[in-house]
Write a protein that holds these residues in place. Sequence first.
Motif, mmCIF file in Angstrom:
data_model
loop_
_atom_site.group_PDB
_atom_site.id
_atom_site.type_symbol
_atom_site.label_atom_id
_atom_site.label_comp_id
_atom_site.label_asym_id
_atom_site.label_seq_id
_atom_site.Cartn_x
_atom_site.Cartn_y
_atom_site.Cartn_z
ATOM 1 N N SER A 33 58.636 30.836 19.354
ATOM 2 C CA SER A 33 58.232 32.150 18.827
ATOM 3 C C SER A 33 59.566 33.296 19.035
ATOM 4 N N ARG A 35 62.708 32.978 18.659
ATOM 5 C CA ARG A 35 64.126 32.474 18.011
ATOM 6 C C ARG A 35 65.087 33.495 17.831
ATOM 7 N N ARG A 292 62.892 40.289 10.153
ATOM 8 C CA ARG A 292 61.892 39.780 9.469
ATOM 9 C C ARG A 292 60.685 38.760 10.108
ATOM 10 N N LYS A 293 61.009 38.563 11.701
ATOM 11 C CA LYS A 293 60.143 37.878 12.261
ATOM 12 C C LYS A 293 59.243 38.856 12.911
ATOM 13 N N GLU B 142 55.268 25.510 20.712
ATOM 14 C CA GLU B 142 53.859 26.373 20.523
ATOM 15 C C GLU B 142 52.922 26.124 19.801
ATOM 16 N N ILE B 146 49.318 25.286 20.908
ATOM 17 C CA ILE B 146 47.860 26.095 20.371
ATOM 18 C C ILE B 146 46.889 25.150 19.816
ATOM 19 N N ASP B 159 41.759 34.207 16.890
ATOM 20 C CA ASP B 159 43.265 34.446 16.367
ATOM 21 C C ASP B 159 43.619 33.764 15.203
ATOM 22 N N LEU B 162 46.025 35.969 13.499
ATOM 23 C CA LEU B 162 47.400 36.174 14.166
ATOM 24 C C LEU B 162 48.285 34.924 13.827
ATOM 25 N N ARG B 165 49.649 34.930 10.467
ATOM 26 C CA ARG B 165 50.732 35.953 10.437
ATOM 27 C C ARG B 165 52.242 35.487 10.957
ATOM 28 N N MET B 166 52.035 34.976 12.333
ATOM 29 C CA MET B 166 53.065 34.242 12.797
ATOM 30 C C MET B 166 53.729 33.386 12.086
ATOM 31 N N ARG B 169 55.674 34.517 9.169
ATOM 32 C CA ARG B 169 56.829 35.321 9.611
ATOM 33 C C ARG B 169 57.851 34.255 10.101
ATOM 34 N N GLY B 170 57.622 33.025 10.130
ATOM 35 C CA GLY B 170 58.338 32.099 10.870
ATOM 36 C C GLY B 170 58.581 32.103 12.621
ATOM 37 N N ARG B 171 57.442 32.603 12.939
ATOM 38 C CA ARG B 171 57.520 32.607 14.380
ATOM 39 C C ARG B 171 57.057 31.264 15.153
ATOM 40 N N LEU B 172 56.441 30.168 14.227
ATOM 41 C CA LEU B 172 55.996 29.155 14.726
ATOM 42 C C LEU B 172 56.893 28.110 14.241
ATOM 43 N N GLY B 173 57.516 27.233 15.082
ATOM 44 C CA GLY B 173 58.423 26.188 14.607
ATOM 45 C C GLY B 173 57.789 24.986 14.235
#
Lengths: 308, 195
Positions: A33, A35, A292-293, B142, B146, B159, B162, B165-166, B169-173
Amino acid sequence: MTFQAGACHGDGAADEGMNRELSYYPGCSLHGSAREYDHSTRALCEMLDIHLQELDDWSCCGASSAHAFDRDASVMLPARNLAIAAQQGKDVLIPCAACYGRTKAAQKSLAEDAGLQHKYAEQFGSNVPVSVPLLNLPELLSDPDMVEALKQRVRKPLNGLRAVCYYGCLLMRPPSVTQVENYETPETMERVFAALGGTPVPWSYKTECCGGGLVLGRPDIVNKLVDTLCLQAEEAGAEAFITACPMCQGNLDMRQKDAAAAFGRDYSLPVFYISELAALALGYARSNGWWRKHLVNPRPLLREKGLQ
Amino acid sequence: MSESISSVQEIGTDELPVIEPDPSFMKQMLEMGSPQISPCFQCLKCSSGCPLGFAMDHLPHQIIRMVQMGLKHEVLASSAIWLCASCETCVTRCPNGVELPRVMDALRQIAVREGVRPAEEEIAKFHDSFMDEIRCSGRVHEMSLIGRYKRRTRQWFQDAGLGARMFLRGRLGFLPEKVKDRDKVRSILRKGGAR
């Protein structure tokens, strides 16, 4: 102090770049998260002629959980990485505050506790290696030579950007581990931010806790802590947060909307990694991928300051 | 202490809790790697600065006193030992250098070992999921974390917004990374092996 020992190869390091070699331990968050913290740290170091060599086959440091269940594992997990670092033979940059804190604590325990040294020998078949210096990002960047180098390399000064620096817990505490003197009111990130042209805003919540690893188990508590931090930052007159920890950034950025909704507020404060702002100020052109992230969109603020 | 308890029992007041101190508790704590807590003189600095104190059933200085008094059951069943976020504020400010976060670690370890139901089950399940993730891959991914946590808690929708949204936005690989020498990581977890 360790930094000065191996940092500057002769005079003029500031204008010729640092030309330094470091080992690099990203940790799990920076490959997940956070990166953009990994990318911006790498980009920044490249611009400063700091060459990073990732620790070969590194493993998780145990972070927020191992110590809760098993003291030995909370030391031996970072010890595996320290063994790899000893082989690579360079100072290690650890941008994640939790990884930094846990690894440094393990290093201290291994140096002091004969029982753990014995267990180390059993586990790894060798004696505990000589301690390699560990660095977090504010520590690396706030060295006087580095601050000078940053000042000279600023292409896009962060003029008019008012932000609070938020250190959280493990960059500073406990001082017996971090060896930091000014652990209640640190100024290292402020020095870096000011060198980049920004305006650090004084506030009293620099080293308060964001709730860290409670984020999944008790999001209500994390919302409460995030709410307090946002209110305090806003009251101090800040437009954004600057962090150097993936958990601080994650909680403040990703929980902010929920916290605002839960307590009926209307704050919206972008949460930057210090590496993102430093790379931006030094003229890094591809920072759009980072913004963007973010869940609290920083682009309107950056546009307002002429930084986008 | 024990005198006052027996007198309470004689009066027969049902509402007052019957406290059974365990004098060997401190010894067990030390065996589990807890630091000494005898220097504590109850100045309350730990509790005054504790960021999680507002949510705890017993404040940090009370936990210390309860351990000193041998109130094992009450301490192990408390929410405080799970809510402690190991922020290290207390130990940093303690005038006597009592390492409270290490005390909390030892308490959690004893609670787990003795099968005491955690007062904060979600937090305990988070830690379990985290350790499983290390055991499996050597690193924590992650999204898998989860997933493990949700399977344990069955709180599928907590969540969810959330998470979406994550993800967007590319926050979870997507793909977990695995350490090559996972055997070593597993051997570390086995040798320490609280569970």
